[in-house]
Design a protein around this motif. Structure first.
Motif, short mmCIF file in Angstrom:
data_model
loop_
_atom_site.label_atom_id
_atom_site.label_comp_id
_atom_site.label_asym_id
_atom_site.label_seq_id
_atom_site.Cartn_x
_atom_site.Cartn_y
_atom_site.Cartn_z
N ASN A 62 0.79 -1.22 0.00
CA ASN A 62 0.00 0.00 0.00
C ASN A 62 0.83 1.28 0.00
OD1 ASN A 62 0.89 -0.23 2.65
ND2 ASN A 62 -1.05 0.46 3.54
N LYS A 63 2.15 1.18 0.20
CA LYS A 63 2.93 2.42 0.26
C LYS A 63 3.17 3.03 -1.11
CE LYS A 63 2.85 1.96 4.66
NZ LYS A 63 2.50 0.56 4.87
N LYS A 66 0.88 5.94 -2.04
CA LYS A 66 1.19 7.14 -1.26
C LYS A 66 2.46 7.80 -1.78
CE LYS A 66 -0.61 4.98 3.00
NZ LYS A 66 -0.32 4.78 4.43
N ASN A 91 7.80 -1.71 6.41
CA ASN A 91 7.62 -1.86 4.97
C ASN A 91 7.63 -0.50 4.29
OD1 ASN A 91 7.13 -4.68 5.23
ND2 ASN A 91 5.00 -4.26 5.76
N SER A 170 1.52 8.58 5.91
CA SER A 170 0.14 9.00 6.12
C SER A 170 -0.02 10.48 6.44
CB SER A 170 -0.51 8.13 7.20
OG SER A 170 -0.71 6.83 6.69
N PRO A 203 -6.17 -3.17 7.00
CA PRO A 203 -5.49 -2.87 8.27
C PRO A 203 -5.58 -1.39 8.61
CG PRO A 203 -4.00 -4.01 6.73
CD PRO A 203 -5.20 -3.60 5.95
N LEU A 204 -5.59 -1.11 9.92
CA LEU A 204 -5.53 0.28 10.41
C LEU A 204 -4.20 0.46 11.14
CD1 LEU A 204 -7.23 2.94 10.73
CD2 LEU A 204 -7.87 2.08 12.98
N GLY A 205 -3.27 1.15 10.46
CA GLY A 205 -1.94 1.36 11.04
C GLY A 205 -1.71 2.84 11.24
N SER A 206 -1.06 3.47 10.26
CA SER A 206 -0.85 4.92 10.34
C SER A 206 -2.03 5.69 9.71
CB SER A 206 0.47 5.30 9.69
OG SER A 206 0.41 5.09 8.29
N LEU A 207 -3.09 4.99 9.35
CA LEU A 207 -4.42 5.53 9.04
C LEU A 207 -4.65 6.01 7.60
CD1 LEU A 207 -4.82 7.89 12.16
CD2 LEU A 207 -5.12 5.42 12.13
N GLY A 208 -3.59 6.23 6.83
CA GLY A 208 -3.76 6.82 5.50
C GLY A 208 -4.57 5.97 4.55
N THR A 209 -4.41 4.67 4.63
CA THR A 209 -5.14 3.79 3.72
C THR A 209 -6.64 3.90 3.99
OG1 THR A 209 -3.24 2.32 3.70
CG2 THR A 209 -5.33 1.41 2.89
N ASP A 304 1.48 -11.16 5.60
CA ASP A 304 2.49 -10.88 6.62
C ASP A 304 1.82 -10.92 7.99
OD1 ASP A 304 1.10 -8.23 6.28
OD2 ASP A 304 2.54 -7.71 7.85
N TYR A 307 0.38 -7.07 9.69
CA TYR A 307 -0.76 -6.30 9.18
C TYR A 307 -1.86 -7.19 8.58
CZ TYR A 307 2.40 -2.26 9.43
OH TYR A 307 3.26 -1.30 9.86
N THR A 333 -2.68 -5.29 1.44
CA THR A 333 -1.79 -4.13 1.48
C THR A 333 -0.31 -4.54 1.55
OG1 THR A 333 -2.14 -4.14 3.87
CG2 THR A 333 -3.46 -2.60 2.58
N PHE A 334 -0.04 -5.85 1.50
CA PHE A 334 1.33 -6.34 1.66
C PHE A 334 1.97 -6.62 0.30
CE2 PHE A 334 4.17 -10.08 2.68
CZ PHE A 334 5.15 -9.32 3.31
#
Ligand SMILES: *Cc1c(COP(=O)(O)O)cnc(C)c1O
Length: 370
Positions: A62-63, A66, A91, A170, A203-209, A304, A307, A333-334
């Motif tokens: 997913n990066k 961005k 990642n 994000s 997944p909810l990580g740094s929220l941007g997705t 993975d 996430y 997203t991996f």
């Protein structure tokens, strides 16, 4: 490869297209597939996957969406170097290192400690091979001290500080990648590649997705509920922090193009799912590992433990307990891009001493990846 002027967000709001830099780095649209065998195992024929694992040739996941905006801005600024942040096995730090190298930009990554896993070793070696300058930090205060020292010196020398990409990419700018992703999914629904999903698992990580998808679905009036499976501590990822990023992103876009609408969310558009987090960030869970094994065995897709495994565990649990679950989409997203051959032959002693412990200490017992 999608040309910047063809990006759906820029077509909808030409004012944004004139003002915002975008670099086509990835391969879009990413495919949507039906998970036939997994669905059959759970008696649900309407389970789909969005293959963002195939978003890029150098590295997927997913990066990439961005970074098309984040690195686009840095490149256009004429800067030769940039700084980003993450946990040791990030990642995001790896993706940033790889695409920076492709663009000839020097990438510094400030890394914080995390639970050990095989992918931490892999990502560190890979980042190092991609020319990233790895700066291991003992804790947040250590990071802030090192960063402010380096930025102060850069400012003394050049009158400028180095551009920074926030953790996970994000920022409001990085979030634009997932507004486009929502538009891309809408086109795939319109063209019949999948039915309108009632739920999306991400997944909810740094929220941007999640924030980008929420904005994109709102703009297109898509009645999809996002099941945001929390994979970081609740102090970082919660309803308030999601709303903050939504507001910041909408404000950012309105300042650039006043035609951008003042969007509002009732809060029913997303559900934060905390129950698959386990005991910490990057600490694998039995349910996650089982979900990961099942997808690998039935569909040949590798997830993975940090996430996507926890996210799929949420979908599997819901399929088990709710026979009436409508069409559902698992957003992968991996990255599924294999690492370069010979990576594990690199002597870890060549990396900064602060990361040697990941190669010397045991990995967590649940980790069966290689
Ligand atoms: C970074 C990452 C995420 C988290 O996405 P956010 O936009 O930071 O919430 C999810 N999955 C994978 C594999 C990641 O690397």
């Amino acid at each position: 490869m999608i040309r910047s002027e063809d990006l759906p967000l820029f077509q909808a709001f030409p004012g944004l297209g004139r003002a915002i830099e975008h670099l086509p780095l990835g391969n879009f649209p990413t495919p949507v597939e039906r998970l036939d065998r997994l669905g059959t195992a759970y008696g649900n024929q309407s389970i789909f996957i969005k293959r963002d694992d195939r978003s890029g040739r150098l590295y997927g996941g997913n990066k990439v969406r961005k970074l098309e905006f984040l690195l686009g801005k840095i490149r256009a600024s004429g800067s030769q170097a940039l700084i980003t942040f993450g946990y040791a096995g990030s990642n995001h730090a790896l993706a940033t290192a790889l695409y920076s190298q492709q663009l000839g930009l020097h990438c510094q990554t400030y890394l914080l400690p995390q639970a050990n896993a095989n992918y931490v070793r892999k990502n560190l070696l890979w980042s190092w091979q991609a020319g990233a300058e790895i700066i291991p930090c003992r804790h947040m205060a250590d990071l802030l001290l090192r960063l402010s020292r380096a930025q102060f010196l850069a400012w003394l020398e050049t009158g400028q500080i180095r551009p920074m990409i926030p953790p996970g990419g994000s920022s409001p700018l990085g979030t634009l990648g997932y507004i486009n992703a929502a538009f891309e999914l809408h086109e795939q629904i319109e063209s019949g590649q999948l039915p309108l999903p009632s739920r999306i698992y991400v997944p909810l990580g740094s929220l941007g997705t999640v924030a980008g998808l929420l904005i994109g679905f709102k703009l297109r009036k898509l009645p999809i509920t996002i099941h945001a499976v929390r994979v970081v501590h609740g102090t970082f990822a919660n309803g308030v922090s999601v709303r903050q990023l939504l507001t910041r992103t909408v404000d950012f876009l309105q300042r650039i193009d006043p035609a951008f609408p003042r969007l509002k969310w009732t809060g029913a558009e997303w559900i934060i799912r905390p129950e698959f987090f386990g005991s910490g960030y990057a600490r694998f869970t039995p349910a996650g590992c089982q979900a990961m094994r099942q997808l690998q065995e039935l569909e040949g897709i590798q997830l993975d433990g940090t996430y996507t495994a926890k996210t799929l565990a949420a979908l599997l649990e819901d399929m088990r307990t709710r026979p009436e679950l409508g069409p559902s989409l698992f957003w992968n997203t991996f990255s599924s891009q294999p690492e370069p051959i010979g990576l594990s032959a690199i002597a870890y002693q060549r990396l900064p001493a602060g990361v040697h412990r990941y190669f010397e200490e045991d990995i967590q017992p649940l980790d069966f990846e290689r």
